[in-house]
Scaffold this active site. Sequence first.
Site, PDB file in Angstrom:
ATOM      1  N   HIS A   1     -10.327  -1.693  -7.063  1.00  0.00           N
ATOM      2  CA  HIS A   1      -9.933  -0.487  -6.308  1.00  0.00           C
ATOM      3  C   HIS A   1      -8.985   0.401  -7.111  1.00  0.00           C
ATOM      4  CE1 HIS A   1      -9.290   1.863  -2.667  1.00  0.00           C
ATOM      5  NE2 HIS A   1      -7.989   1.825  -2.910  1.00  0.00           N
TER       6      HIS A   1
ATOM      7  N   ASP B   1       0.852  -1.197   0.000  1.00  0.00           N
ATOM      8  CA  ASP B   1       0.000   0.000   0.000  1.00  0.00           C
ATOM      9  C   ASP B   1       0.886   1.245   0.000  1.00  0.00           C
ATOM     10  OD1 ASP B   1      -2.007   1.890   0.365  1.00  0.00           O
ATOM     11  OD2 ASP B   1      -3.095   0.647   1.813  1.00  0.00           O
TER      12      ASP B   1
HETATM   13  C1  HEM Z   1      -9.072   0.362   3.864  1.00  0.00           C
HETATM   14  C2  HEM Z   1      -9.273   0.973   2.699  1.00  0.00           C
HETATM   15  C3  HEM Z   1      -8.259   0.950   1.584  1.00  0.00           C
HETATM   16  C4  HEM Z   1      -7.358  -0.011   1.257  1.00  0.00           C
HETATM   17  C5  HEM Z   1      -7.119  -1.343   1.948  1.00  0.00           C
HETATM   18  C6  HEM Z   1      -6.626   0.473   0.122  1.00  0.00           C
HETATM   19  C7  HEM Z   1      -5.607  -0.221  -0.516  1.00  0.00           C
HETATM   20  C8  HEM Z   1      -4.982   0.194  -1.673  1.00  0.00           C
HETATM   21  C9  HEM Z   1      -4.010  -0.571  -2.392  1.00  0.00           C
HETATM   22  C10 HEM Z   1      -3.501  -1.952  -1.961  1.00  0.00           C
HETATM   23  C11 HEM Z   1      -3.643   0.133  -3.469  1.00  0.00           C
HETATM   24  C12 HEM Z   1      -2.682  -0.331  -4.577  1.00  0.00           C
HETATM   25  C13 HEM Z   1      -1.255  -0.081  -4.263  1.00  0.00           C
HETATM   26  C14 HEM Z   1      -0.874   1.366  -4.252  1.00  0.00           C
HETATM   27  O1  HEM Z   1      -0.790   2.005  -5.313  1.00  0.00           O
HETATM   28  O2  HEM Z   1      -0.664   1.887  -3.153  1.00  0.00           O
HETATM   29  C15 HEM Z   1      -4.360   1.386  -3.434  1.00  0.00           C
HETATM   30  C16 HEM Z   1      -4.243   2.381  -4.358  1.00  0.00           C
HETATM   31  C17 HEM Z   1      -4.891   3.588  -4.264  1.00  0.00           C
HETATM   32  N1  HEM Z   1      -5.859   3.934  -3.362  1.00  0.00           N
HETATM   33 FE1  HEM Z   1      -6.519   2.814  -1.843  1.00  0.00          FE
HETATM   34  N2  HEM Z   1      -7.091   1.717  -0.209  1.00  0.00           N
HETATM   35  C18 HEM Z   1      -8.096   2.040   0.654  1.00  0.00           C
HETATM   36  C19 HEM Z   1      -8.831   3.202   0.668  1.00  0.00           C
HETATM   37  C20 HEM Z   1      -8.673   4.244  -0.214  1.00  0.00           C
HETATM   38  C21 HEM Z   1      -9.420   5.473  -0.181  1.00  0.00           C
HETATM   39  C22 HEM Z   1     -10.512   5.812   0.839  1.00  0.00           C
HETATM   40  C23 HEM Z   1      -8.945   6.241  -1.199  1.00  0.00           C
HETATM   41  C24 HEM Z   1      -9.368   7.632  -1.602  1.00  0.00           C
HETATM   42  C25 HEM Z   1     -10.623   8.066  -1.577  1.00  0.00           C
HETATM   43  C26 HEM Z   1      -7.917   5.501  -1.874  1.00  0.00           C
HETATM   44  C27 HEM Z   1      -7.174   5.954  -2.927  1.00  0.00           C
HETATM   45  C28 HEM Z   1      -6.223   5.233  -3.592  1.00  0.00           C
HETATM   46  C29 HEM Z   1      -5.446   5.766  -4.699  1.00  0.00           C
HETATM   47  C30 HEM Z   1      -5.509   7.179  -5.269  1.00  0.00           C
HETATM   48  C31 HEM Z   1      -4.619   4.732  -5.127  1.00  0.00           C
HETATM   49  C32 HEM Z   1      -3.600   4.781  -6.265  1.00  0.00           C
HETATM   50  C33 HEM Z   1      -4.257   4.497  -7.573  1.00  0.00           C
HETATM   51  C34 HEM Z   1      -3.242   4.571  -8.715  1.00  0.00           C
HETATM   52  O3  HEM Z   1      -2.663   5.640  -8.913  1.00  0.00           O
HETATM   53  O4  HEM Z   1      -3.007   3.531  -9.344  1.00  0.00           O
HETATM   54  N3  HEM Z   1      -7.773   4.285  -1.239  1.00  0.00           N
HETATM   55  N4  HEM Z   1      -5.174   1.386  -2.323  1.00  0.00           N
END
Ligand code: HEM
Length: 403
Positions: A318, A230
């Site tokens: 996601h 993450d």
């Molecule tokens: C418990 C809740 C969440 C989990 C477990 C989670 C997990 C992850 C994971 C594993 C990734 C892919 C790896 C990375 O690029 O870091 C990711 C990407 C991302 N997440 Fe989350 N996330 C959560 C909540 C959120 C929320 C609430 C937002 C915003 C409203 C968000 C925004 C993003 C963004 C912007 C990316 C990068 C997308 C990209 O540029 O490819 N996430 N998240």
Amino acid sequence: MTLMHPETGKAQERPRSAVRGVDRRALIAGGGAVLAAGFGAGAVALGRGRPASAPPPVDSAPAVPFHGDRQAGVTAPQQPATLLLAYDLAPAATSDGRSALRSLLGELTRVLAEAAGGTSADHRLQGGEPARLSSLVGVGPGLAARLGLNVPPELAELPEFPGDRLDPARGGGDLLVQLCAADRWPLTVVAELAGAAARSAGASVRWTQSGFLPRTPSGSTPRNLFGYKDGTANPDEEAARQWVWGPPGPHEHGTVLVYRRIRMDTGAFAALPEDQRDLAMGRRITDGTPLTGTAEHDDPDIYAKNPDGSYVIPAGAHVRLSSPRLDGGARMLRRGYSYDDGPDDRGLLFCAFMRDPARFTRVQNRLVAKDALNPFLRHTASAVVYVLPGVGEGGVLGEGLWG
Ligand code: HEM
């Protein structure tokens, strides 16, 4: 490529070996330090003139400088332990409120600078391994409006999102302090010192929240409690200048922090077959590679299709819904931590920095509508603050608030 030396604050050439590694891992060179995904030793390696591939052992890493254009709590490598502290200021007439805030910021600057620099008079911060404290201080939109503070026009409370189960006692607040360190000890001690400063300025603790990361090799991305890496797709320095830090002017070295406390049903998610989990995330749990790529830092291709015409990264994945490609390229800098408040309350402290919190709102609206993770998540608290620009030696945090 020119960087600021994390200890001297002077410009230096980034070693070639570090440039590729740092850029490829989407790291950020902040005003006074280098940010690494995870608590990698980007800044440490550069500060000691060592290649990124040969970081010093954790215990000999130098202190994180407190002073700099930007606060180290945003720019320094992420550390294994965090503590968030939110305070409310006593209601007061504008002029009294301003002077209470001014004196509190003065005291906090002193406490945080001394703790980071290893010069605190508190014996509990002496004689141990370097605390490597990094911190940030931010002000909430409510306080800014009450006291007529000079904050970015974008600073505003978030709207309510469908499915939110927010506990007001765990979110919001006039002033937020985030402390990060190598372990829990300095966080507790500094929180006590900050609390004393707050009390003497008539402020009271509204909520506190602790979090942690797994110890992860330098330069690699820590995992969250679902087991996924993450923080992979974070903006590089150039993108951060556009999307994370303020525009040239008084807020250039400030940013907005969006905090969400998100409970995760880790058991139910883990019960899904691994391929289903990967489809929900859009990345592989093994090494963080996007479903369309071959390496963790490959850009997820949300338009790639399977022979049957379906998307390789499914419609509800996601990383599709949070992709900057759906948002005019807009980015945020995510520096989340896990939390554990008992067997039924574990999850993610989502901490993301951006120039305009409307970016969060747009992504969250898409996630709420169809994120495949939704059945396993519950947002239980929320806060937004303007993270103040950093200060030089002898300066006081928040100098630009009064104009
Ligand atoms: C418990 C809740 C969440 C989990 C477990 C989670 C997990 C992850 C994971 C594993 C990734 C892919 C790896 C990375 O690029 O870091 C990711 C990407 C991302 N997440 Fe989350 N996330 C959560 C909540 C959120 C929320 C609430 C937002 C915003 C409203 C968000 C925004 C993003 C963004 C912007 C990316 C990068 C997308 C990209 O540029 O490819 N996430 N998240």
